[in-house]
Design a protein around this motif. Sequence first.
Motif, PDB file in Angstrom:
ATOM      1  N   ARG A   1       2.771  11.241  -0.392  1.00 30.03           N
ATOM      2  CA  ARG A   1       1.723  12.434  -1.113  1.00 30.03           C
ATOM      3  C   ARG A   1       0.853  11.753  -2.255  1.00 30.03           C
ATOM      4  N   VAL A   2      -0.313  11.931  -2.159  1.00 34.47           N
ATOM      5  CA  VAL A   2      -1.206  11.729  -3.132  1.00 34.47           C
ATOM      6  C   VAL A   2      -1.853  12.953  -3.452  1.00 34.47           C
ATOM      7  N   ARG A   3      -2.564  12.943  -4.705  1.00 36.83           N
ATOM      8  CA  ARG A   3      -3.223  14.180  -5.057  1.00 36.83           C
ATOM      9  C   ARG A   3      -4.869  13.909  -4.625  1.00 36.83           C
ATOM     10  N   PRO A   4      -5.632  15.079  -4.276  1.00 33.24           N
ATOM     11  CA  PRO A   4      -6.835  15.010  -3.761  1.00 33.24           C
ATOM     12  C   PRO A   4      -7.774  14.639  -5.185  1.00 33.24           C
ATOM     13  N   PRO A   5      -8.682  13.779  -5.081  1.00 38.89           N
ATOM     14  CA  PRO A   5      -9.508  13.670  -3.941  1.00 38.89           C
ATOM     15  C   PRO A   5      -8.873  12.324  -2.943  1.00 38.89           C
ATOM     16  N   LEU A   6      -7.806  11.805  -3.631  1.00 35.28           N
ATOM     17  CA  LEU A   6      -7.205  10.607  -2.750  1.00 35.28           C
ATOM     18  C   LEU A   6      -6.685  11.223  -1.308  1.00 35.28           C
ATOM     19  N   MET A   7      -6.478  10.474  -0.616  1.00 31.35           N
ATOM     20  CA  MET A   7      -5.920  10.887   0.783  1.00 31.35           C
ATOM     21  C   MET A   7      -4.760   9.970   1.353  1.00 31.35           C
ATOM     22  N   GLN A   8      -3.933  10.082   1.989  1.00 30.47           N
ATOM     23  CA  GLN A   8      -2.906   9.215   2.402  1.00 30.47           C
ATOM     24  C   GLN A   8      -3.857   8.262   3.631  1.00 30.47           C
ATOM     25  N   LEU A   9      -3.058   7.308   3.771  1.00 34.84           N
ATOM     26  CA  LEU A   9      -3.526   6.346   4.887  1.00 34.84           C
ATOM     27  C   LEU A   9      -3.334   6.990   6.261  1.00 34.84           C
ATOM     28  N   ASN A  10      -4.120   6.733   7.050  1.00 34.41           N
ATOM     29  CA  ASN A  10      -3.918   7.603   8.487  1.00 34.41           C
ATOM     30  C   ASN A  10      -2.786   6.577   9.205  1.00 34.41           C
ATOM     31  N   ALA A  11      -2.323   7.496  10.471  1.00 36.70           N
ATOM     32  CA  ALA A  11      -1.134   6.877  11.036  1.00 36.70           C
ATOM     33  C   ALA A  11      -1.497   5.182  11.337  1.00 36.70           C
ATOM     34  N   ASP A  12      -2.707   4.928  11.639  1.00 37.10           N
ATOM     35  CA  ASP A  12      -2.834   3.728  12.243  1.00 37.10           C
ATOM     36  C   ASP A  12      -3.036   2.762  11.180  1.00 37.10           C
ATOM     37  N   GLN A  13      -3.568   3.065  10.010  1.00 40.26           N
ATOM     38  CA  GLN A  13      -3.555   2.262   8.772  1.00 40.26           C
ATOM     39  C   GLN A  13      -2.066   1.886   8.392  1.00 40.26           C
ATOM     40  N   GLN A  14      -1.108   3.102   8.387  1.00 36.65           N
ATOM     41  CA  GLN A  14       0.009   2.850   7.899  1.00 36.65           C
ATOM     42  C   GLN A  14       0.843   1.621   8.657  1.00 36.65           C
ATOM     43  N   ALA A  15       0.561   2.129  10.011  1.00 37.38           N
ATOM     44  CA  ALA A  15       1.275   0.948  10.913  1.00 37.38           C
ATOM     45  C   ALA A  15       0.734  -0.307  10.792  1.00 37.38           C
ATOM     46  N   GLN A  16      -0.548  -0.476  10.538  1.00 37.06           N
ATOM     47  CA  GLN A  16      -1.009  -1.905  10.340  1.00 37.06           C
ATOM     48  C   GLN A  16      -0.584  -2.445   8.943  1.00 37.06           C
ATOM     49  N   LEU A  17      -0.545  -1.661   8.011  1.00 33.28           N
ATOM     50  CA  LEU A  17       0.019  -2.169   6.643  1.00 33.28           C
ATOM     51  C   LEU A  17       1.333  -2.687   6.901  1.00 33.28           C
ATOM     52  N   LEU A  18       2.155  -1.950   7.341  1.00 31.99           N
ATOM     53  CA  LEU A  18       3.530  -2.225   7.306  1.00 31.99           C
ATOM     54  C   LEU A  18       3.927  -3.216   8.533  1.00 31.99           C
ATOM     55  N   SER A  19       2.985  -3.569   9.483  1.00 34.33           N
ATOM     56  CA  SER A  19       2.988  -4.756  10.270  1.00 34.33           C
ATOM     57  C   SER A  19       2.730  -5.829   9.452  1.00 34.33           C
ATOM     58  N   GLU A  20       1.739  -5.871   8.708  1.00 34.57           N
ATOM     59  CA  GLU A  20       1.198  -7.108   7.919  1.00 34.57           C
ATOM     60  C   GLU A  20       2.383  -7.567   7.019  1.00 34.57           C
ATOM     61  N   LEU A  21       2.998  -6.360   6.348  1.00 37.00           N
ATOM     62  CA  LEU A  21       4.218  -6.849   5.462  1.00 37.00           C
ATOM     63  C   LEU A  21       5.387  -7.493   6.121  1.00 37.00           C
TER      64      LEU A  21
END
Length: 308
Positions: free
Chosen positions: A278-298
């Motif tokens: 959870r983040v507070r607006p106006p920020l937004m969570q990463l979308n599912a694809d971004q989350q998967a990509q980030l975790l893959s890179e890590l």
Amino acid sequence: MTITLHPSTLPAVLSPVLTPFMADGNPDAQKLLKQCKWLESNGVGQAIFGTNSEANSMSAPQKMSTLTALIEGGLNPAHMMPGTGASSIDATVNMTRHAVNHQCAGVLMLPPFYYKDVSDDGLFAYFSEVIQKVGSSTLQVYLYNIPPVTKISFSLSLLERLTKEYPNTIVGMKDSSGDWAYTESVIKLLAPSGFRVYAGSEVFLMRALRAGGVGCISATANVNPKAIADLAAHWKDANADELQAGLDQVRGIFAKYQMIAGMKTAVAHYSKDPEWLRVRPPLMQLNADQQAQLLSELKQINFSMPGL
């Protein structure tokens, strides 16, 4: 000019701690306490209510009650530098006084950031009024320079004037300008008299320490605390530049994404707690694809967050 400061109890590395939020948008103080204790166990102090804490998406009462809960929960105020700067002098004074009353080692203070193109005289008047209204001889202010966000910079002449007028109160700075030449100029000018300069990213950690700075207050200390703290402790070792390169690699991965949402993705994943997303607006969570990509890179660099 020689500044006679209380010896600092703050670590060389601090984290602007990510804030976990409940479904109703309030900070989750107990989850935050657990996170802060994990950072502490990895040698990192807590600059709660910083930029990466989403501090300006919270009210002053929310921040003050959360600070109380953290310290009542056993967090060591000698390792804490809460963010207390606001555009309102009244809010800044209230939050700063609250931190002083809880014996926090310092406060991190933004300039009043709503009006742009303000004069050095105006900024001097703001900090003077805050300091005088707080009225505490134990207050230790670290100025927070982040012109990419505030569009306000601390000129060297303003810094000199503030430290001359309040030599035992305005004791340091977090510089998130991203401009190494500026950071170095502040260190050269003021560090000899005791002023403590923290780089705003671990990318500049080695440069800051070699120049006479004291460390860094960095976003990615939220996710990579031990490695950053280890470099700060061993920056004179033969392999220090190699360690710095490792920090830069991790930072580079997170920098591809909205930093707060990206780090919350990592914390949610490694702690197996999706509420961290959870983040507070106006920020937004990463979308599912971004989350998967980030975790893959890590995963590709064998990144982990042990003990989380």
